[in-house]
Design a protein around this motif. Structure first.
Motif, PDB file in Angstrom:
ATOM      1  N   SER A 128       0.909  -1.423   0.093  1.00 36.57           N
ATOM      2  CA  SER A 128      -0.004  -0.110  -0.133  1.00 36.57           C
ATOM      3  C   SER A 128       0.930   1.319  -0.028  1.00 36.57           C
ATOM      4  O   SER A 128       0.210   2.459  -0.163  1.00 36.57           O
ATOM      5  N   LYS A 129       2.234   1.157   0.162  1.00 36.51           N
ATOM      6  CA  LYS A 129       3.052   2.322   0.355  1.00 36.51           C
ATOM      7  C   LYS A 129       3.293   2.582  -1.395  1.00 36.51           C
ATOM      8  O   LYS A 129       3.357   1.904  -1.879  1.00 36.51           O
ATOM      9  N   LYS A 130       3.746   3.904  -1.441  1.00 34.59           N
ATOM     10  CA  LYS A 130       4.302   4.254  -2.740  1.00 34.59           C
ATOM     11  C   LYS A 130       5.559   3.287  -3.211  1.00 34.59           C
ATOM     12  O   LYS A 130       6.295   2.880  -2.168  1.00 34.59           O
ATOM     13  N   PRO A 131       5.768   3.301  -4.323  1.00 35.20           N
ATOM     14  CA  PRO A 131       7.010   2.325  -4.922  1.00 35.20           C
ATOM     15  C   PRO A 131       8.061   2.464  -4.286  1.00 35.20           C
ATOM     16  O   PRO A 131       8.760   1.365  -3.872  1.00 35.20           O
ATOM     17  N   SER A 132       8.564   3.658  -3.993  1.00 29.61           N
ATOM     18  CA  SER A 132      10.107   3.874  -3.581  1.00 29.61           C
ATOM     19  C   SER A 132      10.065   3.389  -2.049  1.00 29.61           C
ATOM     20  O   SER A 132      11.018   2.776  -1.519  1.00 29.61           O
ATOM     21  N   THR A 133       8.920   3.701  -1.269  1.00 26.19           N
ATOM     22  CA  THR A 133       9.125   3.444  -0.079  1.00 26.19           C
ATOM     23  C   THR A 133       8.768   2.014   0.334  1.00 26.19           C
ATOM     24  O   THR A 133       9.415   1.233   1.293  1.00 26.19           O
ATOM     25  N   ALA A 134       8.240   1.336  -0.545  1.00 26.67           N
ATOM     26  CA  ALA A 134       7.868  -0.288  -0.563  1.00 26.67           C
ATOM     27  C   ALA A 134       9.292  -1.026  -0.670  1.00 26.67           C
ATOM     28  O   ALA A 134       9.262  -2.060  -0.253  1.00 26.67           O
ATOM     29  N   ALA A 135       9.901  -0.404  -1.593  1.00 28.95           N
ATOM     30  CA  ALA A 135      11.095  -1.032  -2.059  1.00 28.95           C
ATOM     31  C   ALA A 135      12.176  -1.079  -0.704  1.00 28.95           C
ATOM     32  O   ALA A 135      12.678  -1.974  -0.294  1.00 28.95           O
ATOM     33  N   LYS A 136      11.968   0.029   0.196  1.00 34.35           N
ATOM     34  CA  LYS A 136      12.927   0.327   1.125  1.00 34.35           C
ATOM     35  C   LYS A 136      12.432  -0.622   2.401  1.00 34.35           C
ATOM     36  O   LYS A 136      13.163  -1.404   2.801  1.00 34.35           O
ATOM     37  N   MET A 137      11.116  -0.748   2.357  1.00 34.14           N
ATOM     38  CA  MET A 137      10.425  -1.674   3.391  1.00 34.14           C
ATOM     39  C   MET A 137      10.633  -3.375   3.184  1.00 34.14           C
ATOM     40  O   MET A 137      11.141  -4.071   3.977  1.00 34.14           O
ATOM     41  N   LEU A 138      10.867  -3.514   1.738  1.00 34.71           N
ATOM     42  CA  LEU A 138      10.980  -4.997   1.439  1.00 34.71           C
ATOM     43  C   LEU A 138      12.654  -5.158   1.674  1.00 34.71           C
ATOM     44  O   LEU A 138      13.101  -6.334   2.303  1.00 34.71           O
ATOM     45  N   MET A 139      13.284  -4.305   1.508  1.00 38.67           N
ATOM     46  CA  MET A 139      14.810  -4.346   1.777  1.00 38.67           C
ATOM     47  C   MET A 139      14.889  -4.607   3.407  1.00 38.67           C
ATOM     48  O   MET A 139      15.890  -5.426   3.722  1.00 38.67           O
ATOM     49  N   LEU A 140      14.277  -3.756   4.086  1.00 41.85           N
ATOM     50  CA  LEU A 140      14.231  -4.058   5.632  1.00 41.85           C
ATOM     51  C   LEU A 140      13.852  -5.359   5.966  1.00 41.85           C
ATOM     52  O   LEU A 140      14.305  -6.064   7.007  1.00 41.85           O
ATOM     53  N   VAL A 141      12.822  -6.001   5.372  1.00 44.12           N
ATOM     54  CA  VAL A 141      12.518  -7.250   5.481  1.00 44.12           C
ATOM     55  C   VAL A 141      13.692  -8.367   5.162  1.00 44.12           C
ATOM     56  O   VAL A 141      13.801  -9.120   5.929  1.00 44.12           O
ATOM     57  N   MET A 142      14.434  -7.983   4.227  1.00 42.19           N
ATOM     58  CA  MET A 142      15.417  -8.838   3.697  1.00 42.19           C
ATOM     59  C   MET A 142      16.612  -9.056   4.192  1.00 42.19           C
ATOM     60  O   MET A 142      17.413  -9.923   4.240  1.00 42.19           O
ATOM     61  N   ILE A 143      17.021  -7.626   4.869  1.00 40.93           N
ATOM     62  CA  ILE A 143      18.502  -7.541   5.386  1.00 40.93           C
ATOM     63  C   ILE A 143      18.639  -8.674   6.388  1.00 40.93           C
ATOM     64  O   ILE A 143      19.719  -9.501   6.458  1.00 40.93           O
ATOM     65  N   PRO A 144      17.698  -9.083   7.491  1.00 40.42           N
ATOM     66  CA  PRO A 144      17.911 -10.315   8.538  1.00 40.42           C
ATOM     67  C   PRO A 144      18.287 -11.411   7.490  1.00 40.42           C
ATOM     68  O   PRO A 144      19.084 -12.429   7.936  1.00 40.42           O
ATOM     69  N   TYR A 145      17.542 -11.695   6.511  1.00 39.10           N
ATOM     70  CA  TYR A 145      17.497 -13.068   5.450  1.00 39.10           C
ATOM     71  C   TYR A 145      18.919 -13.007   5.047  1.00 39.10           C
ATOM     72  O   TYR A 145      19.382 -14.253   4.687  1.00 39.10           O
ATOM     73  N   TRP A 146      19.621 -11.781   4.832  1.00 37.24           N
ATOM     74  CA  TRP A 146      21.160 -12.151   4.368  1.00 37.24           C
ATOM     75  C   TRP A 146      22.038 -12.103   5.451  1.00 37.24           C
ATOM     76  O   TRP A 146      23.313 -12.071   5.413  1.00 37.24           O
ATOM     77  N   THR A 147      21.657 -12.313   6.711  1.00 35.14           N
ATOM     78  CA  THR A 147      22.716 -12.362   7.876  1.00 35.14           C
ATOM     79  C   THR A 147      22.638 -13.721   8.158  1.00 35.14           C
ATOM     80  O   THR A 147      21.394 -14.561   8.403  1.00 35.14           O
ATOM     81  N   SER A 148      23.763 -14.474   8.572  1.00 32.86           N
ATOM     82  CA  SER A 148      23.867 -15.758   9.205  1.00 32.86           C
ATOM     83  C   SER A 148      22.727 -16.328  10.179  1.00 32.86           C
ATOM     84  O   SER A 148      22.525 -15.419  11.121  1.00 32.86           O
ATOM     85  N   SER A 149      22.030 -17.291   9.638  1.00 33.70           N
ATOM     86  CA  SER A 149      20.658 -17.545  10.298  1.00 33.70           C
ATOM     87  C   SER A 149      21.135 -18.231  11.696  1.00 33.70           C
ATOM     88  O   SER A 149      20.376 -18.385  12.630  1.00 33.70           O
ATOM     89  N   LEU A 150      21.904 -19.191  11.580  1.00 32.08           N
ATOM     90  CA  LEU A 150      22.661 -19.673  12.858  1.00 32.08           C
ATOM     91  C   LEU A 150      22.976 -18.776  14.023  1.00 32.08           C
ATOM     92  O   LEU A 150      22.569 -19.010  15.114  1.00 32.08           O
ATOM     93  N   VAL A 151      23.549 -17.502  13.582  1.00 32.99           N
ATOM     94  CA  VAL A 151      23.981 -16.666  14.697  1.00 32.99           C
ATOM     95  C   VAL A 151      22.729 -15.925  15.109  1.00 32.99           C
ATOM     96  O   VAL A 151      22.538 -15.647  16.492  1.00 32.99           O
ATOM     97  N   ARG A 152      21.759 -15.571  14.263  1.00 34.81           N
ATOM     98  CA  ARG A 152      20.564 -14.928  14.740  1.00 34.81           C
ATOM     99  C   ARG A 152      19.746 -15.913  15.535  1.00 34.81           C
ATOM    100  O   ARG A 152      19.205 -15.636  16.499  1.00 34.81           O
ATOM    101  N   LEU A 153      19.639 -17.267  15.221  1.00 33.11           N
ATOM    102  CA  LEU A 153      18.955 -18.064  15.966  1.00 33.11           C
ATOM    103  C   LEU A 153      19.721 -18.094  17.673  1.00 33.11           C
ATOM    104  O   LEU A 153      19.087 -18.297  18.502  1.00 33.11           O
ATOM    105  N   TYR A 154      21.001 -18.482  17.587  1.00 30.47           N
ATOM    106  CA  TYR A 154      21.804 -18.436  18.851  1.00 30.47           C
ATOM    107  C   TYR A 154      21.343 -17.317  19.753  1.00 30.47           C
ATOM    108  O   TYR A 154      21.527 -17.299  20.959  1.00 30.47           O
ATOM    109  N   SER A 155      21.312 -16.148  19.034  1.00 33.47           N
ATOM    110  CA  SER A 155      21.136 -14.683  19.635  1.00 33.47           C
ATOM    111  C   SER A 155      19.957 -14.862  20.390  1.00 33.47           C
ATOM    112  O   SER A 155      19.742 -14.334  21.576  1.00 33.47           O
ATOM    113  N   ALA A 156      18.953 -15.371  19.662  1.00 33.97           N
ATOM    114  CA  ALA A 156      17.686 -15.274  20.135  1.00 33.97           C
ATOM    115  C   ALA A 156      17.487 -16.576  21.442  1.00 33.97           C
ATOM    116  O   ALA A 156      16.849 -16.254  22.312  1.00 33.97           O
TER     117      ALA A 156
END
Lengths: 286, 284
Positions: free
Chosen positions: B93-121
């Motif tokens: 529902s956001k305008k395209p440029s904002t939507a692209a930024k929000m998608l990026m925010l969703v994806m950044i964790p996915y580009w971070t080692s999932s093992l370290v994220r799990l251990y940190s949780a």
């Protein structure tokens, strides 16, 4: 007349108010989701400053681990293995995938349907199944486990993504310039390198990025095909997790996240500059 | 002459065909064959036909693991859909440029080692971790909660790893929504709930099934999540398969469980292809 206006007025304002409330709740919801996704990362960064040999609880602030990471740490060797495997798999999967997308789009041949459908197998089946089947293949073929087994495995799960991304891009492209090139006397190979490939650059870049990120963080498949002499960073971390992670690992991944974010920011700045230049160029022409 | 005519097709589609046959199809067939064979005492494979690997799965011990995997994967998928859908809708529902930024925010964790994220949780849930300390200080609990290495933590781990995957396919199909149909539905007097279930959901089906495929199926096979979050106490199908290959060396039994996972995947895909084309599936 006025009464009618008034009722539509209140109805309108009610609708607006409801819309505004919806927007506020939407934002609150989104912030909650982002918080959930980012808490583990915040913890990861925080515990890279933890004054403890193995991360169990917060024991005080220190920079020691960053110093250790940049002087004595052996993690860099594993990162180098990861990078070699990722870069090689990206190159291989692009070579096979980009050509494959063209072939699957333009030509009819026996087995086309089968090959096209088989591309979905690595994407949809659980990774563990692909991992064990590749391990079996390497065992049966007496193929040694090491760099090449990892590169071949990673290429296998990257190719489908490359083909699907490229197919999507090609579908939306005007390929008549290719015919024009050939009408003007260029052969197929010249046309491919001079016309087709440049047109495909954006798609190739996003395929490469996708493949690289898939390869660099893979745990499940790599764990089956890794060898005794070459191990990637995620597999090294997997073996460390069982006894507890040192803050050194957190420092390493924090550095990687910072590099990633800087890369994303640099990319958006460059994109914005290119756009500005493009619009400036337009002004001079028109 | 005929050969020359086929040269471009062979040069372009040839490598990918050969690659898929050698590295995907042949190994899959091999796994299928092995699943009907017998394990020899040394951990190798004996060419003796048997159904035993499949009947062994019915033992209460393994049945329990399979049922628990289904339960956890099911919860993960439902929560990912319930959270991911509105999230994707919000981004779209956001305008395209904002939507692209929000998608990026969703994806950044996915580009971070999932093992370290799990251990940190996990660190957060330690008996003397931040969560327990905060709850104790606020007098919500009187003694530390024993969260570590429980099914709940495994579920949390699955959510942490899978949530970004669920937003992407949903976003790309919501973005393609034909807005005029929603307007038409409203104009014709449908209530918002009706519009949602009769117009929006059917149109975004490729994204919903894409989400199920990217969440439910991996959740069954992600063995490192129960390893890290369950501390070896919680076992899922993926762990069982991995152990047969890397620990106990019972390849035929491992293969039969891999076939079970393949059958589940095929079943979901088959249901999907009754309504939609495979090419429309949003998985990238």
């Amino acid at each position: 007349m006025e009464a009618v206006n008034q009722t539509t007025g209140t109805r309108l304002s009610k609708r607006l108010r409801r819309q505004r409330a919806g927007r506020i709740w939407g934002n609150i919801f989104a912030i909650a989701v982002f918080t959930f996704i980012y808490i583990p990362i915040a913890m990861m960064v925080l515990f890279s400053f933890n004054d403890q040999r193995t991360n169990y609880y917060w024991n005080g602030f220190t920079f020691e681990w960053y110093k250790y990471l940049f002087t004595e740490s052996d993690l860099w060797g594993y990162l180098v293995v990861s990078l070699i495997v990722a870069v090689a798999s990206v190159i291989l999967s692009l070579a096979v995938g980009v050509l494959g997308a063209m072939g699957l789009m333009r030509f009819e041949f026996k087995l086309k349907k089968l090959i096209s459908n088989s591309l979905y197998i690595p994407i949809v089946i659980p990774e563990v199944v692909l991992g064990i089947s590749l391990l079996m293949l390497f065992e049966v073929a007496h193929f040694p486990l090491g760099y090449w087994s990892m590169i071949l495995a990673h290429t296998t799960f990257c190719i489908p993504f490359v083909v699907i991304i490229m197919r999507g891009r090609m579908a939306g492209m005007d390929m008549s310039v290719e015919e024009a090139s050939m009408d003007l006397g260029a052969n197929r190979i010249t046309t491919f390198f001079k016309i087709t490939l440049p047109m495909l650059v954006p798609g190739i870049l996003s395929s490469a990025f996708m493949s690289f990120t898939l390869s660099i963080d893979d745990v499940i498949i790599t764990n089956f095909v890794t060898g005794p002499y070459a191990t990637t960073l995620p597999i090294k971390i997997l073996s460390m997790v069982k006894v507890g992670l040192k803050p050194e690992v957190n420092a390493m991944t924090t550095v990687m996240v910072v590099v990633l974010i800087l890369g994303i920011l640099a990319n958006s700045v460059v994109q914005a500059m290119l756009k500005k230049r493009a619009s400036a160029n337009k002004k001079t022409y028109f | 002459m005929r050969r020359m005519k086929n040269a471009p097709a062979a040069a372009t589609a040839g490598p990918v065909s050969i690659w898929m046959i050698i590295f995907v199809m042949a190994p899959m067939i091999y796994v299928f064959v092995i699943s009907f064979m017998t394990r020899d005492p040394y951990g190798g494979i004996e060419a003796k036909f048997t159904f035993e690997n499949y009947t062994e799965m019915l033992q209460p011990l393994y049945l329990k693991v399979i049922l628990k995997s289904f339960k956890l994967a099911f919860y993960t998928t439902v929560i990912c859909l319930l959270v991911g859908y509105p999230m994707a809708y919000w981004i779209a529902s956001k305008k395209p440029s904002t939507a692209a930024k929000m998608l990026m925010l969703v994806m950044i964790p996915y580009w971070t080692s999932s093992l370290v994220r799990l251990y940190s949780a996990n660190l957060l849930a330690m008996p003397n971790g931040f969560l327990n300390t905060a709850l104790l200080k606020l007098h919500i609990i009187s003694e530390p909660l024993n969260l570590l290495y429980s099914d709940t933590m495994v579920l949390m781990g699955l959510l942490i790893t899978c949530l970004p995957f669920s937003v992407l396919p949903l976003y790309s199909s919501i973005e393609k929504l034909d807005k005029s149909l929603i307007e038409a539905s409203k104009d014709l007097g449908a209530r918002p709930v009706q519009t949602f279930f009769k117009v929006i959901v059917p149109q975004t089906m490729p994204g919903i099934v894409g989400c199920i495929i990217l969440v439910f199926i991996p959740a069954l096979g992600m063995y490192y999540v129960p390893d890290v979050m369950g501390g070896g106490k919680v076992m899922l199908i993926g762990t069982l398969v991995k152990n047969q290959f890397l620990v106990t060396k019972n390849w035929p039994f491992g293969a039969s469980m891999a076939i079970l996972l393949i059958l589940i995947t095929l079943a979901i895909l088959w249901i999907y292809t009754r309504f939609n084309k495979l090419e429309d599936l949003e998985v990238v």
